[in-house]
Scaffold this active site. Sequence first.
Site, mmCIF file in Angstrom:
data_model
loop_
_atom_site.group_PDB
_atom_site.id
_atom_site.type_symbol
_atom_site.label_atom_id
_atom_site.label_comp_id
_atom_site.label_asym_id
_atom_site.label_seq_id
_atom_site.Cartn_x
_atom_site.Cartn_y
_atom_site.Cartn_z
ATOM 1 C CE LYS A 217 -7.148 1.307 2.501
ATOM 2 N NZ LYS A 217 -7.654 2.572 2.936
ATOM 3 C CG HIS B 112 -2.188 0.738 1.041
ATOM 4 N ND1 HIS B 112 -3.311 0.136 0.512
ATOM 5 C CD2 HIS B 112 -2.534 2.022 1.279
ATOM 6 C CE1 HIS B 112 -4.293 1.020 0.449
ATOM 7 N NE2 HIS B 112 -3.846 2.179 0.903
HETATM 8 N N1 URA Z 1 -4.200 5.747 1.927
HETATM 9 C C1 URA Z 1 -5.181 5.201 2.675
HETATM 10 O O1 URA Z 1 -5.592 4.065 2.436
HETATM 11 N N2 URA Z 1 -5.656 5.898 3.693
HETATM 12 C C2 URA Z 1 -5.218 7.128 4.008
HETATM 13 O O2 URA Z 1 -5.697 7.707 4.957
HETATM 14 C C3 URA Z 1 -4.194 7.707 3.219
HETATM 15 C C4 URA Z 1 -3.699 6.990 2.175
#
Ligand code: URA
Length: 434
Positions: free
Chosen positions: A187, A82
């Site tokens: 996530k 991510h």
């Molecule tokens: N990416 C994400 O998933 N959440 C955030 O708050 C910032 C970047």
Amino acid sequence: MNILEIIEKKRNKNELTKQEIEFFINGYVKEEVADYQVSALVMAMFLNGLTKQETTYLTLAMANSGEILDLSKLDKIIVDKHSTGGVGDKVSICLLPLVASIGVPVAKMSGRGLGFTGGTVDKLNSIPGYKTDIDINSFVKNVDNIGISMISQTINLAPADKKLYALRDSISCVENISLIASSIMSKKIASGADKIVLDVTCGKGAFMKNIDDAKLLANEMIEIGRLVDRETVCVLTNMDEPLGYAVGNNLEVIEAIEFLKGSMPQDLKDVVLELGSHMINLAGLGENLEENKVKLLENIKNGNGFKKFVEMVKNQGGDIAFLQDVDKFPKAKYIKPVVAIKEGYIYEMNAEDIGKVACNLGAGRVKKEDVIDYTVGIKLCKKVSNKVLQGECLAYVYANDVKSLELSISKLQDIIKIGDNKIERLSTIFGICR
Ligand code: URA
């Protein structure tokens, strides 16, 4: 317990308990707490901060707000990736098919654009037919069958983050270490990752403007990862100027396709190879990071990375004719150059300012329900430290109306700064935290 007491408590700078945070998150998902109340609470969190304990409770409450994906039946180490957000950040689209082609299984849930930064989901949605909103069974089946699936947060994984993410974007509450850390880690936990590689961007076009804040964010996410037994490695990367040359949804997909076919802008290549080498390492497929980079480059050269991307797009309903011939992508009505008014060297291209120009052209959202225009954006012709001659093209603006075209050209003329002396580029990789 009621939401007004919780808002008041945070407004008065007091620490919230686990129960209070769970009450807020569960109430928000069940729509028992209104958007305007959550807006007030999030603003209080943004202004007054969250302790490490509160951040952990928030992360876990959001991760547990939907299903937690169990990928153990795949019988492989799942390494997720991510980014904390950037401008021109098409890294996931280049990197993930590439590592999947080496045998690292990829089960990736991506986000929409946030603030002035772009989102991988919006970029993928610009490929005609590609479905980012598939159900959990199809998602897992795809990873099992072809080793990769990239989807949006439409399935029931961390739904609280999905709602909060869009809300934070529309009330200007994005750039906060605790809120970013909990959003990303919730996530990753919900989507079943065993190990996590994070691109923690730093600079003018990142939410973290300096290296100290980027390290704090990295360490906060590493700590959360440790608590839930998910080894997390953070790569700190430079986001002062946009990554690569393209900013805007289908423009970035085209750049990613060209990358996978071997045309790799240096900064994008540096980030892809660094993150990829750690993903391969964490997946148990190669201890030596330099050798891993060589493997990644081999799979660019022999076309396996691109082939995997085509396979993924086809598998999720996308029209692969667009990948084979990028000229098929629809184009903006107006494509006009921004020209240099003097000779010299480029010393600054503020990525946040460029991201905002792209957003105003329609590549991002101002309100959470705004519809994205996939065709608009900016294609840079130069990078920081490049020499330019008077009258030479600095960038092209892709617009669908004359007013935003002209405004963007004049803004870019100011944003792309030309000086007399050549400056050295900063390196793209600032460091690794683990
Ligand atoms: N990416 C994400 O998933 N959440 C955030 O708050 C910032 C970047």
